[in-house]
Design an enzyme around this catalytic site. Sequence first.
Site, PDB file in Angstrom:
ATOM      1  N   CYS A 170       0.841  -1.199   0.000  1.00 30.76           N
ATOM      2  CA  CYS A 170       0.000   0.000   0.000  1.00 30.76           C
ATOM      3  C   CYS A 170       0.881   1.256   0.000  1.00 30.76           C
ATOM      4  O   CYS A 170       1.507   1.559  -1.000  1.00 30.76           O
ATOM      5  CB  CYS A 170      -0.976  -0.046   1.168  1.00 30.76           C
ATOM      6  N   HIS A 177      -3.546  -5.571   1.076  1.00 38.48           N
ATOM      7  CA  HIS A 177      -2.833  -5.802   2.333  1.00 38.48           C
ATOM      8  C   HIS A 177      -2.771  -7.295   2.663  1.00 38.48           C
ATOM      9  O   HIS A 177      -3.707  -7.842   3.255  1.00 38.48           O
ATOM     10  CB  HIS A 177      -3.549  -5.078   3.476  1.00 38.48           C
ATOM     11  N   GLU A 182      -1.001  -8.702   4.969  1.00 36.23           N
ATOM     12  CA  GLU A 182      -0.927  -8.879   6.423  1.00 36.23           C
ATOM     13  C   GLU A 182      -2.313  -8.872   7.064  1.00 36.23           C
ATOM     14  O   GLU A 182      -2.503  -9.411   8.154  1.00 36.23           O
ATOM     15  CB  GLU A 182      -0.021  -7.804   7.047  1.00 36.23           C
TER      16      GLU A 182
END
Length: 223
Positions: A85, A196, A198
């Site tokens: 990002c 994302h 994660e």
Amino acid sequence: MVKFAVVVFPGTNCDFETVEAIKRAGGKAERVWYKDSIKDYDGVVIPGGFSYADYLRAGAIAARQRIMEEIRELAEEGRPILGICNGFQILTEAGLLPGALRPNKIPRFLCKWVHLKVVDVRTPFTYLYEEGEVVRMPIAHAEGNYYIDDPSKVRIVFQYSDEKGSITEEANPNGSVLNIAGVANMEGNILGMMPHPERASHYFLGSEDGLKVFKGMVEWVRS
């Protein structure tokens, strides 16, 4: 144990969960303040957030900090560099990846789950996926509209798709050229992606599809 630096700029806000995702993938990770050295790490992750409050342009100020020269040196040595990002925005602003991230086609902040098609599995971050595999990860950005004059200058790694893997205009959330969600340099050791991983690294988050990104880079360094 392989050790990754998770770089923290003023305004970074995805560092803790990125560290946890790397640990879940079997690696060691440490948050490293942008004024400190990263030369002793096996790889680097620049996580999401709003570095310097996106002043001027997203990633523009962070890309001009001294630590980016160390990141460039590690990249030239072949170590894996991942930008997520805002990290992707920083990599393009620093010239480590070609192209630019522009404001979304509809100029507003987007926060939603999307489907991605894995296009290139010949990178340290994606070799655990199957080519053409469809995965699910969230996005959260206002400037994720990737543009590049000549797409042959990068390796397209992820594309926005529908749940069946079709690359359609409807599946493109931000107007990115060719539905691009993530690209790598020609050597494959630098990856920038707007989704994302994660936030898709544990079942209680709603998806574990992103964990392979971290497992891949950990196992690639280890091997």
